[in-house]
Design an enzyme around this catalytic site. Structure first.
Site, mmCIF file in Angstrom:
data_model
loop_
_atom_site.group_PDB
_atom_site.id
_atom_site.type_symbol
_atom_site.label_atom_id
_atom_site.label_comp_id
_atom_site.label_asym_id
_atom_site.label_seq_id
_atom_site.Cartn_x
_atom_site.Cartn_y
_atom_site.Cartn_z
ATOM 1 N N CYS A 130 0.550 -1.028 0.365
ATOM 2 C CA CYS A 130 -0.215 -0.409 -0.154
ATOM 3 C C CYS A 130 0.715 0.972 0.191
ATOM 4 C CB CYS A 130 -0.810 0.211 1.562
ATOM 5 S SG CYS A 130 -2.380 1.472 1.650
ATOM 6 N N CYS A 131 1.705 1.756 0.690
ATOM 7 C CA CYS A 131 2.707 2.209 0.979
ATOM 8 C C CYS A 131 3.057 2.415 -0.284
ATOM 9 C CB CYS A 131 4.053 2.649 2.359
ATOM 10 S SG CYS A 131 3.170 2.869 3.552
ATOM 11 N N CYS A 216 -1.084 8.244 7.345
ATOM 12 C CA CYS A 216 -2.800 7.805 6.665
ATOM 13 C C CYS A 216 -3.093 7.722 8.139
ATOM 14 C CB CYS A 216 -2.433 6.634 5.822
ATOM 15 S SG CYS A 216 -1.785 7.227 4.466
ATOM 16 N N CYS A 219 -3.650 4.443 9.781
ATOM 17 C CA CYS A 219 -2.261 3.677 10.016
ATOM 18 C C CYS A 219 -1.505 4.575 11.437
ATOM 19 C CB CYS A 219 -0.788 2.980 9.181
ATOM 20 S SG CYS A 219 -1.800 2.621 8.051
ATOM 21 N N CYS A 244 7.827 3.894 5.804
ATOM 22 C CA CYS A 244 6.983 3.718 4.393
ATOM 23 C C CYS A 244 7.367 3.466 3.215
ATOM 24 C CB CYS A 244 6.017 5.122 4.106
ATOM 25 S SG CYS A 244 6.699 6.414 3.760
HETATM 26 S S1 SF4 Z 1 0.936 4.375 5.789
HETATM 27 FE FE1 SF4 Z 1 -0.890 2.958 5.313
HETATM 28 S S2 SF4 Z 1 -2.671 3.896 3.937
HETATM 29 FE FE2 SF4 Z 1 -0.618 5.208 3.890
HETATM 30 S S3 SF4 Z 1 -0.157 4.124 1.794
HETATM 31 FE FE3 SF4 Z 1 0.619 3.320 3.916
HETATM 32 S S4 SF4 Z 1 -0.558 1.208 4.365
HETATM 33 FE FE4 SF4 Z 1 -1.375 2.929 2.898
#
Ligand code: SF4
Length: 252
Positions: A130-131, A216, A219, A244
Protein backbone atom coordinates in the site's frame (compact mmCIF):
# COMPACT_ATOMS: atom_id res chain seq x y z
CA UNK A 1 14.60 30.63 22.80
CA UNK A 2 17.69 29.14 24.44
CA UNK A 3 21.06 29.80 22.82
CA UNK A 4 21.52 26.05 22.39
CA UNK A 5 18.38 25.93 20.27
CA UNK A 6 19.39 29.00 18.32
CA UNK A 7 22.68 27.29 17.50
CA UNK A 8 20.78 24.27 16.29
CA UNK A 9 18.54 26.42 14.10
CA UNK A 10 21.58 28.19 12.67
CA UNK A 11 23.24 24.84 11.96
CA UNK A 12 20.12 23.50 10.22
CA UNK A 13 19.81 26.67 8.14
CA UNK A 14 23.48 26.33 7.13
CA UNK A 15 22.85 22.79 5.92
CA UNK A 16 19.99 24.03 3.75
CA UNK A 17 22.04 27.00 2.52
CA UNK A 18 24.82 24.68 1.39
CA UNK A 19 22.34 22.39 -0.34
CA UNK A 20 20.62 25.28 -2.12
CA UNK A 21 24.02 26.56 -3.22
CA UNK A 22 25.16 23.15 -4.44
CA UNK A 23 21.96 21.97 -6.09
CA UNK A 24 19.85 24.31 -8.16
CA UNK A 25 17.22 21.65 -8.73
CA UNK A 26 16.15 21.20 -5.12
CA UNK A 27 12.77 20.99 -3.39
CA UNK A 28 11.41 20.46 0.09
CA UNK A 29 8.94 17.71 0.96
CA UNK A 30 6.08 18.42 3.35
CA UNK A 31 3.67 15.91 4.84
CA UNK A 32 2.22 18.74 6.96
CA UNK A 33 3.25 16.96 10.13
CA UNK A 34 5.18 18.94 12.74
CA UNK A 35 8.67 18.01 11.50
CA UNK A 36 7.82 18.87 7.92
CA UNK A 37 6.42 22.21 8.98
CA UNK A 38 9.60 23.13 10.87
CA UNK A 39 11.69 22.07 7.88
CA UNK A 40 9.60 24.01 5.39
CA UNK A 41 9.81 27.15 7.54
CA UNK A 42 13.59 26.87 7.73
CA UNK A 43 13.95 26.15 4.02
CA UNK A 44 11.71 29.06 3.04
CA UNK A 45 13.76 31.39 5.23
CA UNK A 46 16.86 30.32 3.35
CA UNK A 47 15.17 30.42 -0.04
CA UNK A 48 11.60 31.78 -0.16
CA UNK A 49 11.17 30.28 -3.61
CA UNK A 50 12.20 26.71 -2.88
CA UNK A 51 9.50 24.44 -4.34
CA UNK A 52 7.37 22.52 -1.83
CA UNK A 53 5.77 19.19 -2.67
CA UNK A 54 3.52 16.88 -0.71
CA UNK A 55 2.60 13.24 -1.20
CA UNK A 56 -1.02 12.73 -0.21
CA UNK A 57 -3.03 9.54 -0.25
CA UNK A 58 -6.73 8.76 -0.33
CA UNK A 59 -6.31 7.52 3.24
CA UNK A 60 -4.99 10.77 4.76
CA UNK A 61 -7.36 12.23 7.34
CA UNK A 62 -9.66 14.99 6.17
CA UNK A 63 -7.96 17.16 8.81
CA UNK A 64 -4.72 16.88 6.82
CA UNK A 65 -6.38 18.10 3.64
CA UNK A 66 -7.86 21.01 5.60
CA UNK A 67 -4.61 21.84 7.38
CA UNK A 68 -2.61 21.67 4.14
CA UNK A 69 -5.07 24.03 2.48
CA UNK A 70 -4.92 26.46 5.40
CA UNK A 71 -1.13 26.43 5.73
CA UNK A 72 -0.64 26.71 1.99
CA UNK A 73 -2.69 29.90 2.04
CA UNK A 74 -1.22 31.34 5.26
CA UNK A 75 2.41 30.65 4.44
CA UNK A 76 2.11 31.08 0.67
CA UNK A 77 3.74 27.71 0.12
CA UNK A 78 2.53 27.18 -3.43
CA UNK A 79 2.61 23.46 -2.71
CA UNK A 80 2.34 20.82 -5.43
CA UNK A 81 0.49 17.70 -4.32
CA UNK A 82 1.18 14.25 -5.80
CA UNK A 83 -1.53 11.71 -5.32
CA UNK A 84 -2.77 8.40 -6.67
CA UNK A 85 -6.46 9.09 -7.19
CA UNK A 86 -9.08 9.37 -9.86
CA UNK A 87 -10.12 12.91 -8.96
CA UNK A 88 -8.65 15.93 -7.27
CA UNK A 89 -10.16 16.17 -3.76
CA UNK A 90 -12.72 19.00 -3.82
CA UNK A 91 -11.05 20.91 -0.98
CA UNK A 92 -7.78 21.12 -2.94
CA UNK A 93 -9.59 21.94 -6.17
CA UNK A 94 -11.56 24.75 -4.54
CA UNK A 95 -8.36 26.20 -3.07
CA UNK A 96 -6.65 26.13 -6.47
CA UNK A 97 -3.86 23.89 -5.20
CA UNK A 98 -1.71 22.25 -7.88
CA UNK A 99 -2.38 18.51 -7.82
CA UNK A 100 -0.62 15.97 -10.00
CA UNK A 101 -2.90 12.98 -10.16
CA UNK A 102 -1.26 9.64 -10.76
CA UNK A 103 -3.14 6.67 -12.26
CA UNK A 104 -5.22 4.78 -9.70
CA UNK A 105 -6.09 1.65 -11.70
CA UNK A 106 -3.25 -0.56 -10.42
CA UNK A 107 -3.84 0.46 -6.80
CA UNK A 108 -7.56 -0.20 -7.12
CA UNK A 109 -7.05 -3.58 -8.77
CA UNK A 110 -4.53 -4.76 -6.16
CA UNK A 111 -6.70 -3.44 -3.33
CA UNK A 112 -9.73 -5.32 -4.64
CA UNK A 113 -7.75 -8.53 -5.05
CA UNK A 114 -6.26 -8.36 -1.54
CA UNK A 115 -9.65 -7.65 -0.06
CA UNK A 116 -11.12 -10.64 -1.86
CA UNK A 117 -8.34 -12.98 -0.70
CA UNK A 118 -7.82 -11.75 2.87
CA UNK A 119 -11.08 -9.95 3.61
CA UNK A 120 -9.08 -6.91 4.68
CA UNK A 121 -8.28 -3.51 3.20
CA UNK A 122 -4.92 -3.22 1.50
CA UNK A 123 -3.40 -1.20 4.37
CA UNK A 124 -4.16 -4.05 6.78
CA UNK A 125 -3.45 -6.96 4.42
CA UNK A 126 -0.31 -5.61 2.77
CA UNK A 127 0.80 -2.26 4.23
CA UNK A 128 4.20 -2.35 2.51
CA UNK A 129 2.53 -2.70 -0.86
CA UNK A 130 0.00 0.00 0.00
CA UNK A 131 2.82 2.41 0.92
CA UNK A 132 4.76 1.44 -2.19
CA UNK A 133 1.84 2.28 -4.46
CA UNK A 134 0.51 5.33 -2.64
CA UNK A 135 3.68 6.91 -1.26
CA UNK A 136 6.91 5.62 -2.78
CA UNK A 137 5.78 5.65 -6.42
CA UNK A 138 4.34 9.20 -6.17
CA UNK A 139 7.52 10.33 -4.37
CA UNK A 140 9.57 9.06 -7.32
CA UNK A 141 7.41 11.12 -9.60
CA UNK A 142 7.72 14.18 -7.36
CA UNK A 143 11.53 14.13 -7.28
CA UNK A 144 12.22 13.03 -10.83
CA UNK A 145 13.22 16.53 -11.95
CA UNK A 146 15.29 17.34 -8.86
CA UNK A 147 18.86 16.59 -7.86
CA UNK A 148 18.23 17.01 -4.14
CA UNK A 149 15.35 17.16 -1.69
CA UNK A 150 15.00 18.39 1.85
CA UNK A 151 12.86 16.62 4.44
CA UNK A 152 12.03 16.64 8.15
CA UNK A 153 13.42 13.26 9.19
CA UNK A 154 14.75 13.18 12.81
CA UNK A 155 16.90 10.55 14.44
CA UNK A 156 14.97 10.46 17.74
CA UNK A 157 11.64 9.57 16.14
CA UNK A 158 12.01 5.83 16.44
CA UNK A 159 14.06 2.68 16.01
CA UNK A 160 14.30 2.97 12.21
CA UNK A 161 15.67 6.51 12.15
CA UNK A 162 18.78 6.34 14.28
CA UNK A 163 21.40 5.95 11.56
CA UNK A 164 20.66 8.68 9.07
CA UNK A 165 23.07 11.48 8.14
CA UNK A 166 22.33 15.17 7.69
CA UNK A 167 23.15 14.85 4.02
CA UNK A 168 22.85 11.53 2.20
CA UNK A 169 24.23 10.88 -1.23
CA UNK A 170 22.36 8.08 -2.95
CA UNK A 171 21.90 9.22 -6.53
CA UNK A 172 19.33 11.71 -5.44
CA UNK A 173 20.74 13.79 -2.57
CA UNK A 174 18.61 13.85 0.56
CA UNK A 175 19.04 16.63 3.09
CA UNK A 176 17.82 16.10 6.68
CA UNK A 177 18.48 19.51 8.27
CA UNK A 178 16.61 18.89 11.54
CA UNK A 179 18.03 15.40 12.02
CA UNK A 180 19.22 16.06 15.59
CA UNK A 181 16.23 18.06 16.80
CA UNK A 182 14.05 16.53 19.52
CA UNK A 183 10.28 16.40 19.49
CA UNK A 184 10.19 19.20 22.10
CA UNK A 185 12.52 21.35 20.03
CA UNK A 186 10.34 21.01 16.95
CA UNK A 187 7.21 21.92 18.91
CA UNK A 188 9.02 24.83 20.62
CA UNK A 189 10.29 26.14 17.28
CA UNK A 190 6.82 26.08 15.70
CA UNK A 191 5.35 27.77 18.76
CA UNK A 192 8.02 30.48 18.65
CA UNK A 193 7.23 31.00 14.97
CA UNK A 194 3.50 31.25 15.71
CA UNK A 195 2.67 28.39 13.36
CA UNK A 196 -0.32 26.35 14.41
CA UNK A 197 -0.04 22.58 14.51
CA UNK A 198 -2.07 20.03 12.62
CA UNK A 199 -5.13 19.66 14.92
CA UNK A 200 -4.49 15.96 15.55
CA UNK A 201 -1.47 16.84 17.69
CA UNK A 202 -3.75 18.69 20.09
CA UNK A 203 -6.02 15.72 20.77
CA UNK A 204 -5.39 14.13 24.16
CA UNK A 205 -7.19 10.82 24.63
CA UNK A 206 -8.82 9.87 27.97
CA UNK A 207 -5.86 7.64 28.90
CA UNK A 208 -3.34 10.40 28.17
CA UNK A 209 -2.23 9.10 24.77
CA UNK A 210 -1.60 11.52 21.92
CA UNK A 211 -0.91 11.44 18.21
CA UNK A 212 2.82 12.13 17.96
CA UNK A 213 3.55 11.05 14.40
CA UNK A 214 1.03 11.67 11.66
CA UNK A 215 0.35 9.41 8.73
CA UNK A 216 -2.65 7.99 6.92
CA UNK A 217 -5.74 7.64 9.07
CA UNK A 218 -5.93 3.82 9.26
CA UNK A 219 -2.23 3.58 10.12
CA UNK A 220 -1.98 6.24 12.84
CA UNK A 221 -2.94 5.68 16.49
CA UNK A 222 -2.27 7.64 19.67
CA UNK A 223 0.59 6.63 21.95
CA UNK A 224 1.97 7.42 25.39
CA UNK A 225 4.71 9.96 26.09
CA UNK A 226 7.19 7.24 27.06
CA UNK A 227 6.93 5.52 23.67
CA UNK A 228 8.89 6.33 20.53
CA UNK A 229 7.08 8.87 18.37
CA UNK A 230 6.64 6.44 15.52
CA UNK A 231 5.25 3.61 17.67
CA UNK A 232 1.75 4.70 16.69
CA UNK A 233 2.37 4.06 13.01
CA UNK A 234 1.10 0.81 11.44
CA UNK A 235 0.18 -0.60 14.85
CA UNK A 236 -0.90 -4.23 14.73
CA UNK A 237 1.13 -4.98 11.60
CA UNK A 238 4.69 -6.17 11.08
CA UNK A 239 5.47 -2.64 9.92
CA UNK A 240 4.71 -1.09 13.33
CA UNK A 241 6.98 1.87 14.08
CA UNK A 242 8.65 1.40 10.70
CA UNK A 243 8.92 3.21 7.41
CA UNK A 244 6.71 3.81 4.40
CA UNK A 245 9.74 3.47 2.13
CA UNK A 246 10.26 7.06 1.02
CA UNK A 247 13.36 7.29 3.21
CA UNK A 248 14.62 3.78 2.67
CA UNK A 249 14.13 3.10 -1.02
CA UNK A 250 15.97 4.54 -3.97
CA UNK A 251 13.78 7.24 -5.44
CA UNK A 252 15.92 7.94 -8.46
S1 SF4 B 1 0.38 4.64 5.65
FE1 SF4 B 1 -1.18 3.02 5.59
S2 SF4 B 1 -2.86 3.77 4.31
FE2 SF4 B 1 -1.06 5.10 3.99
S3 SF4 B 1 -0.09 4.29 2.20
FE3 SF4 B 1 0.91 3.30 3.95
S4 SF4 B 1 -0.25 1.41 4.41
FE4 SF4 B 1 -1.45 2.68 2.96
Amino acid sequence: MYKFMQDKITHSAEIIKDAVKNYQRIAVACSFGKDSMATVLLAREVNPKIPVFSILTVFKPQATFEYLTKMNEQLKLNVTVYMVAREVPPILKDAGIAVKLLPAARFEAESAELEMVYGKKIYAAAPDRCCELLKVEPAKEAVKNYDAWVCGLRNTEGRTRKDYKEVEYRGLVKVNPILTWTEEEVLGYLEAKGVELHPWYNRVFSDGRKIRSLGCEPCTVPIYDWQDERDGRWKGTNKCGGECGIHTKKLK
